[in-house]
Design a protein around this motif. Structure first.
Motif, mmCIF file in Angstrom:
data_model
loop_
_atom_site.group_PDB
_atom_site.id
_atom_site.type_symbol
_atom_site.label_atom_id
_atom_site.label_comp_id
_atom_site.label_asym_id
_atom_site.label_seq_id
_atom_site.Cartn_x
_atom_site.Cartn_y
_atom_site.Cartn_z
ATOM 1 N N ALA A 29 27.578 57.462 20.827
ATOM 2 C CA ALA A 29 26.878 56.460 21.125
ATOM 3 C C ALA A 29 27.184 56.035 22.686
ATOM 4 C CB ALA A 29 26.943 54.899 20.436
ATOM 5 N N ASN A 30 28.518 56.146 23.005
ATOM 6 C CA ASN A 30 28.638 55.825 24.504
ATOM 7 C C ASN A 30 28.305 56.851 25.434
ATOM 8 O OD1 ASN A 30 29.747 53.112 24.157
ATOM 9 N ND2 ASN A 30 31.848 54.065 23.624
ATOM 10 N N ALA A 31 28.056 58.126 24.865
ATOM 11 C CA ALA A 31 27.962 59.124 25.791
ATOM 12 C C ALA A 31 26.222 58.835 26.055
ATOM 13 C CB ALA A 31 27.843 60.492 25.251
ATOM 14 N N MET A 32 25.539 58.575 25.096
ATOM 15 C CA MET A 32 24.160 58.227 25.432
ATOM 16 C C MET A 32 24.029 56.796 26.231
ATOM 17 S SD MET A 32 22.685 59.057 21.391
ATOM 18 C CE MET A 32 20.664 58.789 22.304
ATOM 19 N N GLU A 44 34.525 48.264 17.467
ATOM 20 C CA GLU A 44 34.652 47.295 16.579
ATOM 21 C C GLU A 44 33.118 46.910 16.090
ATOM 22 O OE1 GLU A 44 36.750 47.333 18.960
ATOM 23 O OE2 GLU A 44 38.433 47.918 17.700
ATOM 24 N N GLN A 45 32.258 46.881 17.305
ATOM 25 C CA GLN A 45 30.709 46.944 17.339
ATOM 26 C C GLN A 45 30.137 47.741 16.233
ATOM 27 O OE1 GLN A 45 29.039 46.242 21.045
ATOM 28 N NE2 GLN A 45 26.935 45.851 20.249
ATOM 29 N N LEU A 46 30.432 48.923 16.329
ATOM 30 C CA LEU A 46 29.704 50.143 15.696
ATOM 31 C C LEU A 46 30.146 50.058 14.402
ATOM 32 C CD1 LEU A 46 27.206 52.077 16.265
ATOM 33 C CD2 LEU A 46 29.009 53.739 17.049
ATOM 34 N N ARG A 47 31.404 50.147 14.451
ATOM 35 C CA ARG A 47 32.028 50.426 12.829
ATOM 36 C C ARG A 47 31.317 50.029 11.757
ATOM 37 N NH1 ARG A 47 37.001 52.782 12.148
ATOM 38 N NH2 ARG A 47 37.952 52.699 10.072
ATOM 39 N N PRO A 48 30.966 48.807 11.636
ATOM 40 C CA PRO A 48 30.435 48.271 10.205
ATOM 41 C C PRO A 48 29.093 48.773 9.853
ATOM 42 C CG PRO A 48 31.229 46.473 11.741
ATOM 43 C CD PRO A 48 31.276 47.802 12.323
ATOM 44 N N VAL A 49 28.425 49.608 10.755
ATOM 45 C CA VAL A 49 27.228 50.154 10.458
ATOM 46 C C VAL A 49 27.011 51.637 10.275
ATOM 47 C CG1 VAL A 49 25.897 48.069 11.445
ATOM 48 C CG2 VAL A 49 26.339 50.198 12.871
ATOM 49 N N ALA A 61 23.772 50.240 19.460
ATOM 50 C CA ALA A 61 24.130 50.565 20.636
ATOM 51 C C ALA A 61 22.934 50.242 21.641
ATOM 52 C CB ALA A 61 24.057 52.367 20.666
ATOM 53 N N PHE A 62 21.721 50.189 21.181
ATOM 54 C CA PHE A 62 20.544 50.002 22.014
ATOM 55 C C PHE A 62 19.738 48.787 21.492
ATOM 56 C CE2 PHE A 62 21.644 54.254 22.496
ATOM 57 C CZ PHE A 62 21.911 54.394 24.021
ATOM 58 N N SER A 63 20.552 47.637 21.391
ATOM 59 C CA SER A 63 19.705 46.442 20.692
ATOM 60 C C SER A 63 18.646 46.086 21.533
ATOM 61 C CB SER A 63 20.941 45.420 20.266
ATOM 62 O OG SER A 63 21.296 44.915 21.702
ATOM 63 N N ASP A 64 18.350 46.005 22.680
ATOM 64 C CA ASP A 64 17.395 45.616 23.745
ATOM 65 C C ASP A 64 16.167 46.436 23.691
ATOM 66 O OD1 ASP A 64 19.239 43.736 24.548
ATOM 67 O OD2 ASP A 64 19.781 44.698 26.287
ATOM 68 N N LEU A 65 16.169 47.418 23.012
ATOM 69 C CA LEU A 65 15.193 48.541 22.827
ATOM 70 C C LEU A 65 14.375 48.121 21.815
ATOM 71 C CD1 LEU A 65 16.225 52.059 23.761
ATOM 72 C CD2 LEU A 65 15.176 50.506 25.458
ATOM 73 N N PRO A 66 12.875 48.309 21.803
ATOM 74 C CA PRO A 66 12.104 47.950 20.633
ATOM 75 C C PRO A 66 12.295 49.060 19.615
ATOM 76 C CG PRO A 66 10.887 48.598 22.601
ATOM 77 C CD PRO A 66 12.201 48.522 22.974
#
Length: 229
Positions: A29-32, A44-49, A61-66
């Motif tokens: 996710a961070n590479a992207m 910690e933000q990504l781990r639960p999902v 990772a890209f919550s602002d995108l539709p």
């Protein structure tokens, strides 16, 4: 009733059950994000999902995108992950000993995951599991994926074992739903990935375990309907 021996066949989910793959996925996710000029996100933000799949991780990772733009990122996410796979991930503590105990008792074990099969197969040689894993069913192996019971039923069929004689271990509600629909006893793995809103008690697994080490004990397993070892 309490089991007096290990099940003859144990099927496992992969991510969040056997493998702590979250470190690989946060690197992906961070590479992207970096390629798009965004700052890194916290594990910690990504781990639960993680157990929810690539689309859920992309939503974090890209919550602002539709949604349609995130959907278009799925192939790039999988390609990036494939390039990084295994570089940061590792087994959960106690898993290696659990698999060894099953093998020493004569039990067979396999993997039923919603991860694409080609990606899951890349992990096997990294862990020395090519000959140890008796069956591998991925999310794209069949026409259906969990929570549909077909992947579990097919794994049991390939091992020539009745579904009720197997036990399925997974960290997500879909794992337990699939096992119940397949007529297969289940174990909910609380050491895996889940949202704060998830209620594992509501999943109605046959057993709930907080750590892999609990499953070292024969008595911790649900009693399969048929052959045990």
């Amino acid at each position: 009733m309490t089991a007096t021996a290990y099940p003859a066949v144990v099927l496992f989910d992969l991510d969040g059950t056997l493998l702590d793959s979250a470190p690989d996925f946060i690197a992906t996710a961070n590479a992207m994000r970096q390629a798009r000029g965004l700052s890194p996100m916290a594990l910690e933000q990504l781990r639960p999902v993680v157990s929810k799949g690539s689309r859920a991780m992309l939503a974090e990772a890209f919550s602002d995108l539709p949604a349609h733009e995130r959907e278009a990122l799925v192939p790039a996410f999988l390609r990036t992950y494939e390039a990084l796979i295994g570089q940061h991930a590792g087994l959960f503590e106690g898993v290696a000993e659990l698999l060894q105990a099953l093998e020493q008792a004569g039990s067979r074990w396999g993997i039923v995951t919603n991860k694409p099969e080609y990606l899951a197969r890349l992990i096997l040689p990294q862990l020395g599991w090519e000959q140890r894993c008796a069956v591998l069913i991925g999310g794209d192996t069949l026409a259906e994926r969990k929570p549909h019971p077909l992947p579990l039923l097919e794994a049991a069929r390939r091992l020539d074992t009745a579904p009720g004689a197997c036990v399925y271990v997974g960290d997500d509600e879909r794992d337990i739903l699939a096992a119940r629909a397949a007529g297969m006893p289940s174990v909910a793995a609380l050491w895996g990935y889940r949202l704060d809103s998830d209620d594992p008690l509501a999943w109605q697994a046959d057993r709930i375990c907080e750590y892999p080490q609990q499953l070292w004990q024969v008595q911790a397993w649900p009693l399969a309907a048929a052959a045990v070892v």
